[in-house]
Design an enzyme around this catalytic site. Sequence first.
Site, PDB file in Angstrom:
ATOM      1  N   GLY A   1      41.629  26.792 -63.555  1.00 42.64           N
ATOM      2  CA  GLY A   1      42.496  27.742 -62.868  1.00 42.64           C
ATOM      3  C   GLY A   1      43.903  27.653 -63.438  1.00 42.64           C
ATOM      4  O   GLY A   1      44.314  26.586 -63.899  1.00 42.64           O
TER       5      GLY A   1
ATOM      6  N   GLN B   1      52.852  28.629 -64.115  1.00 40.86           N
ATOM      7  CA  GLN B   1      52.524  27.483 -64.969  1.00 40.86           C
ATOM      8  C   GLN B   1      52.708  27.764 -66.466  1.00 40.86           C
ATOM      9  O   GLN B   1      52.637  26.852 -67.285  1.00 40.86           O
ATOM     10  CB  GLN B   1      51.080  27.028 -64.730  1.00 40.86           C
ATOM     11  CG  GLN B   1      50.863  26.464 -63.334  1.00 40.86           C
ATOM     12  CD  GLN B   1      49.444  25.966 -63.184  1.00 40.86           C
ATOM     13  OE1 GLN B   1      48.534  26.748 -62.934  1.00 40.86           O
ATOM     14  NE2 GLN B   1      49.250  24.677 -63.378  1.00 40.86           N
TER      15      GLN B   1
ATOM     16  N   CYS C   1      45.895  19.121 -61.467  1.00 40.81           N
ATOM     17  CA  CYS C   1      46.634  20.341 -61.798  1.00 40.81           C
ATOM     18  C   CYS C   1      47.114  20.211 -63.235  1.00 40.81           C
ATOM     19  O   CYS C   1      47.587  19.140 -63.632  1.00 40.81           O
ATOM     20  CB  CYS C   1      47.820  20.477 -60.841  1.00 40.81           C
ATOM     21  SG  CYS C   1      48.842  21.921 -61.176  1.00 40.81           S
ATOM     22  N   LEU C   2      46.999  21.287 -64.000  1.00 36.98           N
ATOM     23  CA  LEU C   2      47.433  21.251 -65.402  1.00 36.98           C
ATOM     24  C   LEU C   2      48.925  20.928 -65.523  1.00 36.98           C
ATOM     25  O   LEU C   2      49.369  20.426 -66.548  1.00 36.98           O
ATOM     26  CB  LEU C   2      47.145  22.593 -66.088  1.00 36.98           C
ATOM     27  CG  LEU C   2      45.663  22.943 -66.290  1.00 36.98           C
ATOM     28  CD1 LEU C   2      45.528  24.331 -66.892  1.00 36.98           C
ATOM     29  CD2 LEU C   2      44.968  21.904 -67.161  1.00 36.98           C
TER      30      LEU C   2
ATOM     31  N   HIS D   1      44.332  26.587 -54.275  1.00 38.63           N
ATOM     32  CA  HIS D   1      45.264  25.876 -55.167  1.00 38.63           C
ATOM     33  C   HIS D   1      46.110  26.893 -55.957  1.00 38.63           C
ATOM     34  O   HIS D   1      47.342  26.747 -56.042  1.00 38.63           O
ATOM     35  CB  HIS D   1      44.444  24.967 -56.105  1.00 38.63           C
ATOM     36  CG  HIS D   1      45.239  24.194 -57.114  1.00 38.63           C
ATOM     37  ND1 HIS D   1      45.296  22.813 -57.116  1.00 38.63           N
ATOM     38  CD2 HIS D   1      45.982  24.593 -58.166  1.00 38.63           C
ATOM     39  CE1 HIS D   1      46.063  22.417 -58.132  1.00 38.63           C
ATOM     40  NE2 HIS D   1      46.485  23.476 -58.787  1.00 38.63           N
ATOM     41  N   GLU D   2      45.461  27.922 -56.502  1.00 34.97           N
ATOM     42  CA  GLU D   2      46.200  28.910 -57.314  1.00 34.97           C
ATOM     43  C   GLU D   2      47.089  29.799 -56.450  1.00 34.97           C
ATOM     44  O   GLU D   2      48.197  30.151 -56.858  1.00 34.97           O
ATOM     45  CB  GLU D   2      45.242  29.757 -58.156  1.00 34.97           C
ATOM     46  CG  GLU D   2      44.358  28.974 -59.135  1.00 34.97           C
ATOM     47  CD  GLU D   2      45.108  27.936 -59.962  1.00 34.97           C
ATOM     48  OE1 GLU D   2      46.285  28.164 -60.305  1.00 34.97           O
ATOM     49  OE2 GLU D   2      44.518  26.886 -60.256  1.00 34.97           O
TER      50      GLU D   2
ATOM     51  N   HIS E   1      50.178  27.923 -55.761  1.00 37.17           N
ATOM     52  CA  HIS E   1      51.104  27.955 -56.904  1.00 37.17           C
ATOM     53  C   HIS E   1      52.034  29.170 -56.812  1.00 37.17           C
ATOM     54  O   HIS E   1      53.223  29.078 -57.094  1.00 37.17           O
ATOM     55  CB  HIS E   1      50.335  28.081 -58.229  1.00 37.17           C
ATOM     56  CG  HIS E   1      50.027  26.762 -58.881  1.00 37.17           C
ATOM     57  ND1 HIS E   1      50.991  25.864 -59.236  1.00 37.17           N
ATOM     58  CD2 HIS E   1      48.850  26.213 -59.272  1.00 37.17           C
ATOM     59  CE1 HIS E   1      50.422  24.805 -59.808  1.00 37.17           C
ATOM     60  NE2 HIS E   1      49.118  24.989 -59.843  1.00 37.17           N
TER      61      HIS E   1
HETATM   62 NI    NI Z   1      47.617  23.716 -60.498  1.00 36.35          NI
END
Ligand code: NI
Length: 169
Positions: free
Chosen positions: A45, A50, A92-93, A134-135, A138
């Site tokens: 995701g 991000q 998370c990235l 989660h997204e 963000h």
């Molecule tokens: Ni994330």
Amino acid sequence: MIYPIVKYGDPVLEKPAAPITTFDDELRKLADDMFESMYAAHGVGLAAPQIGISKRIAVIDVTFKEDPNGKIVLVNPEIVHTEGKLTSTEGCLSLPEFRENVTRPRKVTARAQDLNGKTIEVTGEELLARALIHETDHLNGKLYISHISALKRDMIKRKVRKLIKQGEW
Ligand code: NI
């Protein structure tokens, strides 16, 4: 185009992203680039903040290219229904190398728009439910570490500060 992933500490990750009102080729290109950037970073995701773009769009593929129908684009998403609870490790990235247990709803429905501006609803369980929420978080300037204990969050913040000092973040 593959964008570098913005890491925790950058203010773009902690401010609400702007709604999208124009559904054009530029938006389609952004979604393509986001999938490409997400796959390159081995994620399932990715939200636009991000990659440093403060707009309300996120992409998800919990099948990681296994299923061509697994690609999900969410424009201006909101969570409209949740059910149950499930605790599982989450990462998370934007916080590479860290993973923590987070309790999330087991089942989630998001209402969003697609790339043509059409309203869609996506319902997912377990990993997909986690990704949807989660997204969407963000896009509201919220990271998963806001759902863990203050003690664990402070530990991560300390480690990140140290890594920044060492030039390794
Ligand atoms: Ni994330």
